[in-house]
Design a protein around this motif. Structure first.
Motif, mmCIF file in Angstrom:
data_model
loop_
_atom_site.group_PDB
_atom_site.id
_atom_site.type_symbol
_atom_site.label_atom_id
_atom_site.label_comp_id
_atom_site.label_asym_id
_atom_site.label_seq_id
_atom_site.Cartn_x
_atom_site.Cartn_y
_atom_site.Cartn_z
ATOM 1 N N ALA A 1 0.293 -1.084 -0.081
ATOM 2 C CA ALA A 1 0.110 0.488 0.157
ATOM 3 C C ALA A 1 0.759 1.983 0.359
ATOM 4 O O ALA A 1 0.532 2.154 -0.444
ATOM 5 N N LEU A 2 1.846 1.683 0.346
ATOM 6 C CA LEU A 2 2.554 2.503 1.121
ATOM 7 C C LEU A 2 3.547 3.017 0.265
ATOM 8 O O LEU A 2 3.935 3.551 -1.142
ATOM 9 N N GLY A 3 3.888 1.591 -0.751
ATOM 10 C CA GLY A 3 5.073 1.441 -1.378
ATOM 11 C C GLY A 3 4.603 1.450 -3.345
ATOM 12 O O GLY A 3 4.797 2.882 -3.957
ATOM 13 N N THR A 4 3.401 1.759 -3.474
ATOM 14 C CA THR A 4 2.625 2.060 -4.434
ATOM 15 C C THR A 4 1.501 3.334 -4.533
ATOM 16 O O THR A 4 1.868 3.866 -5.684
ATOM 17 N N ALA A 5 1.369 3.770 -2.853
ATOM 18 C CA ALA A 5 0.948 5.306 -2.878
ATOM 19 C C ALA A 5 2.684 6.408 -3.847
ATOM 20 O O ALA A 5 2.442 7.298 -4.085
ATOM 21 N N ILE A 6 3.991 6.556 -3.035
ATOM 22 C CA ILE A 6 5.022 6.780 -2.799
ATOM 23 C C ILE A 6 5.642 6.564 -5.053
ATOM 24 O O ILE A 6 5.377 7.750 -5.232
ATOM 25 N N GLY A 7 4.752 5.365 -5.383
ATOM 26 C CA GLY A 7 5.462 5.063 -5.746
ATOM 27 C C GLY A 7 5.172 5.421 -7.466
ATOM 28 O O GLY A 7 5.690 6.653 -8.608
ATOM 29 N N VAL A 8 3.171 5.481 -7.062
ATOM 30 C CA VAL A 8 2.667 6.327 -8.517
ATOM 31 C C VAL A 8 2.776 8.130 -8.042
ATOM 32 O O VAL A 8 2.808 8.609 -9.263
ATOM 33 N N ALA A 9 2.992 8.426 -7.455
ATOM 34 C CA ALA A 9 3.493 10.139 -6.317
ATOM 35 C C ALA A 9 3.997 10.355 -7.757
ATOM 36 O O ALA A 9 5.411 11.449 -7.378
ATOM 37 N N LEU A 10 5.446 9.137 -6.856
ATOM 38 C CA LEU A 10 6.547 9.855 -7.263
ATOM 39 C C LEU A 10 7.063 9.459 -8.983
ATOM 40 O O LEU A 10 7.200 11.133 -10.277
ATOM 41 N N ARG B 1 4.446 10.205 -11.088
ATOM 42 C CA ARG B 1 3.068 11.405 -11.451
ATOM 43 C C ARG B 1 4.341 12.765 -11.347
ATOM 44 O O ARG B 1 3.354 13.710 -12.559
ATOM 45 N N TRP B 2 4.900 12.952 -9.997
ATOM 46 C CA TRP B 2 4.885 14.402 -10.092
ATOM 47 C C TRP B 2 6.397 14.767 -9.880
ATOM 48 O O TRP B 2 7.200 13.705 -9.574
ATOM 49 N N ARG B 3 6.949 14.889 -11.342
ATOM 50 C CA ARG B 3 9.006 14.925 -11.312
ATOM 51 C C ARG B 3 9.297 15.708 -9.862
ATOM 52 O O ARG B 3 11.133 15.350 -9.901
ATOM 53 N N ALA B 4 8.580 16.851 -9.842
ATOM 54 C CA ALA B 4 9.042 17.471 -8.574
ATOM 55 C C ALA B 4 9.196 16.957 -7.241
ATOM 56 O O ALA B 4 10.283 16.974 -6.453
ATOM 57 N N ALA B 5 8.027 15.405 -7.042
ATOM 58 C CA ALA B 5 8.470 14.822 -5.226
ATOM 59 C C ALA B 5 9.966 14.101 -6.401
ATOM 60 O O ALA B 5 10.666 13.416 -5.517
ATOM 61 N N ASP B 6 9.706 13.725 -7.329
ATOM 62 C CA ASP B 6 10.419 12.482 -7.660
ATOM 63 C C ASP B 6 12.024 13.090 -7.596
ATOM 64 O O ASP B 6 13.604 12.364 -7.262
ATOM 65 N N GLY B 7 12.476 14.248 -7.813
ATOM 66 C CA GLY B 7 13.176 15.577 -8.010
ATOM 67 C C GLY B 7 14.194 14.986 -6.779
ATOM 68 O O GLY B 7 14.911 15.127 -5.634
ATOM 69 N N LEU B 8 12.562 15.241 -5.469
ATOM 70 C CA LEU B 8 13.167 15.789 -4.528
ATOM 71 C C LEU B 8 13.170 14.630 -3.672
ATOM 72 O O LEU B 8 14.041 14.372 -2.551
ATOM 73 N N PHE B 9 12.714 13.581 -3.719
ATOM 74 C CA PHE B 9 12.841 12.221 -2.893
ATOM 75 C C PHE B 9 12.923 11.515 -3.046
ATOM 76 O O PHE B 9 13.289 10.213 -2.981
ATOM 77 N N SER B 10 13.840 11.533 -4.860
ATOM 78 C CA SER B 10 14.279 9.598 -5.363
ATOM 79 C C SER B 10 15.321 9.653 -4.460
ATOM 80 O O SER B 10 15.817 8.223 -4.764
ATOM 81 N N ALA B 11 16.604 10.171 -3.997
ATOM 82 C CA ALA B 11 17.429 9.989 -2.901
ATOM 83 C C ALA B 11 17.660 9.366 -2.084
ATOM 84 O O ALA B 11 17.378 8.322 -1.719
ATOM 85 N N TRP B 12 16.081 9.720 -1.236
ATOM 86 C CA TRP B 12 15.707 8.620 -0.475
ATOM 87 C C TRP B 12 15.472 7.079 -0.899
ATOM 88 O O TRP B 12 15.236 6.871 0.157
ATOM 89 N N VAL B 13 14.932 7.056 -2.010
ATOM 90 C CA VAL B 13 14.162 6.204 -2.315
ATOM 91 C C VAL B 13 15.356 4.925 -2.744
ATOM 92 O O VAL B 13 16.036 3.895 -2.192
ATOM 93 N N VAL B 14 16.360 5.992 -3.319
ATOM 94 C CA VAL B 14 17.485 5.148 -3.383
ATOM 95 C C VAL B 14 18.792 4.224 -1.827
ATOM 96 O O VAL B 14 19.505 3.266 -1.966
ATOM 97 N N ILE B 15 17.878 5.343 -1.024
ATOM 98 C CA ILE B 15 18.999 4.722 0.043
ATOM 99 C C ILE B 15 18.305 3.815 1.025
ATOM 100 O O ILE B 15 19.139 2.811 1.655
ATOM 101 N N GLY B 16 16.803 4.236 1.271
ATOM 102 C CA GLY B 16 15.948 2.302 1.871
ATOM 103 C C GLY B 16 16.516 2.005 0.487
ATOM 104 O O GLY B 16 16.197 0.339 1.219
ATOM 105 N N LEU B 17 16.443 1.445 -0.919
ATOM 106 C CA LEU B 17 16.651 0.701 -1.132
ATOM 107 C C LEU B 17 17.384 -0.204 -0.845
ATOM 108 O O LEU B 17 18.682 -1.393 -1.067
ATOM 109 N N ASN B 18 19.351 0.637 -0.629
ATOM 110 C CA ASN B 18 20.438 0.175 -0.600
ATOM 111 C C ASN B 18 21.131 0.178 1.347
ATOM 112 O O ASN B 18 22.400 -0.120 1.206
ATOM 113 N N ILE B 19 19.958 0.692 2.467
ATOM 114 C CA ILE B 19 20.271 0.031 3.751
ATOM 115 C C ILE B 19 20.027 -1.480 3.932
ATOM 116 O O ILE B 19 18.742 -1.708 4.032
#
Length: 272
Positions: free
Chosen positions: A92-101, A103-121
């Motif tokens: 549920a959370l991943g789908t909501a976050i993925g759709v937001a990122l 759909r909105w490039r500004a959100a993707d630019g702001l939070f994409s680094a967070w996603v990369v960090i989450g993938l690699n921790i």
């Protein structure tokens, strides 16, 4: 140029027959896969002739004993409950976050680094941190799994949203479809392959992570029991639990995931 299609628009008779034979052979190969694995296991156990590599017969007897008189069923009930809760929340959370990122490039630019960090921790770091902050509780285990797996789902769904065809969006606008119809008829059919991929990948990883976290700190479950068996070097019990775990995984895959995939994505095969 010779027309290679059948009169009714389908595949030619020769190709249809070939596809049918290939399908039957593939089905027979699937049926032979598990017996072949058991035969190899039995041969290796016979060659090794060691208590650390028991054969299928000894493991099967131990499995029955643990299921009838031991803690196997209770342990699996606890682990499956944890897996189900963590899977549902992460999806549920991943789908909501993925759709937001997506759909909105500004959100993707702001939070994409967070996603990369989450993938690699490392999952181990997440588990230890949650156990220290929240305590050795059920909540800490589920929160750790959700934190660890949500970025994977978000990344998959982000790519799915980016791949949405603008042509279908124009078609929906031309027919003046409302948001609900656009979602049901335009967006969801295109997103389902990504959603199923995220579900299958996320579930396969959540199985493993939950067991590791149970070994680190829990008062029950399959991983907790593995830790006890490891302390006694009880390889027969470890393989018995592993066999039961494999049975559950195969049941989910062939009893739920694949039928759902065929039902949801059947239109692609029909179109091909």
């Amino acid at each position: 140029m010779t027309d290679r299609t059948a009169p009714g628009g389908g595949a030619p008779p020769g190709r249809a027959a070939t596809d049918g034979v290939a399908g039957r052979l593939r089905g027979r190969t699937d049926l032979a896969s598990l017996p072949l694995l058991l035969a190899i296991w039995a041969a290796l156990a016979w060659i090794a002739d060691d208590r650390l590599l028991p054969g299928p017969g000894a493991v099967g007897a131990e499995l029955v004993e643990l299921a009838l008189r031991g803690p196997l069923l209770a342990d699996f009930a606890r682990t499956l409950a944890r897996v189900a809760i963590a899977f549902a929340v992460a999806m549920a959370l991943g789908t909501a976050i993925g759709v937001a990122l997506g759909r909105w490039r500004a959100a993707d630019g702001l939070f994409s680094a967070w996603v990369v960090i989450g993938l690699n921790i490392p999952a181990l770091v997440t588990a230890i941190a949650c156990y220290i902050w929240i305590g050795l509780t059920e909540t800490a285990l589920i929160v750790a799994v959700v934190i660890n797996k949500t970025p994977l789902v978000a990344t998959t769904m982000r790519e799915g949203v980016r791949a949405l065809s603008p042509d279908y969006a124009e078609l929906a606008a031309a027919y003046r479809m409302g948001p609900a119809r656009r979602l049901r008829l335009i967006a969801l059919p295109q997103l389902m392959p990504y959603l199923l991929t995220a579900a299958r990948t996320g579930l396969s990883l959540i199985w493993k992570i939950v067991l590791v976290f149970e070994v680190l700190g829990s008062d029950g479950g399959v991983g907790f029991r593995f830790g006890i068996f490891f302390g006694f070097f009880d390889m027969t019990a470890i393989l018995a639990y592993t066999l039961a775990f494999v049975a559950v995984v195969l049941t989910v895959e062939y009893g739920a995931m694949r039928p759902l995939e065929r039902r949801v994505l059947g239109w692609r095969a029909a179109r091909g």
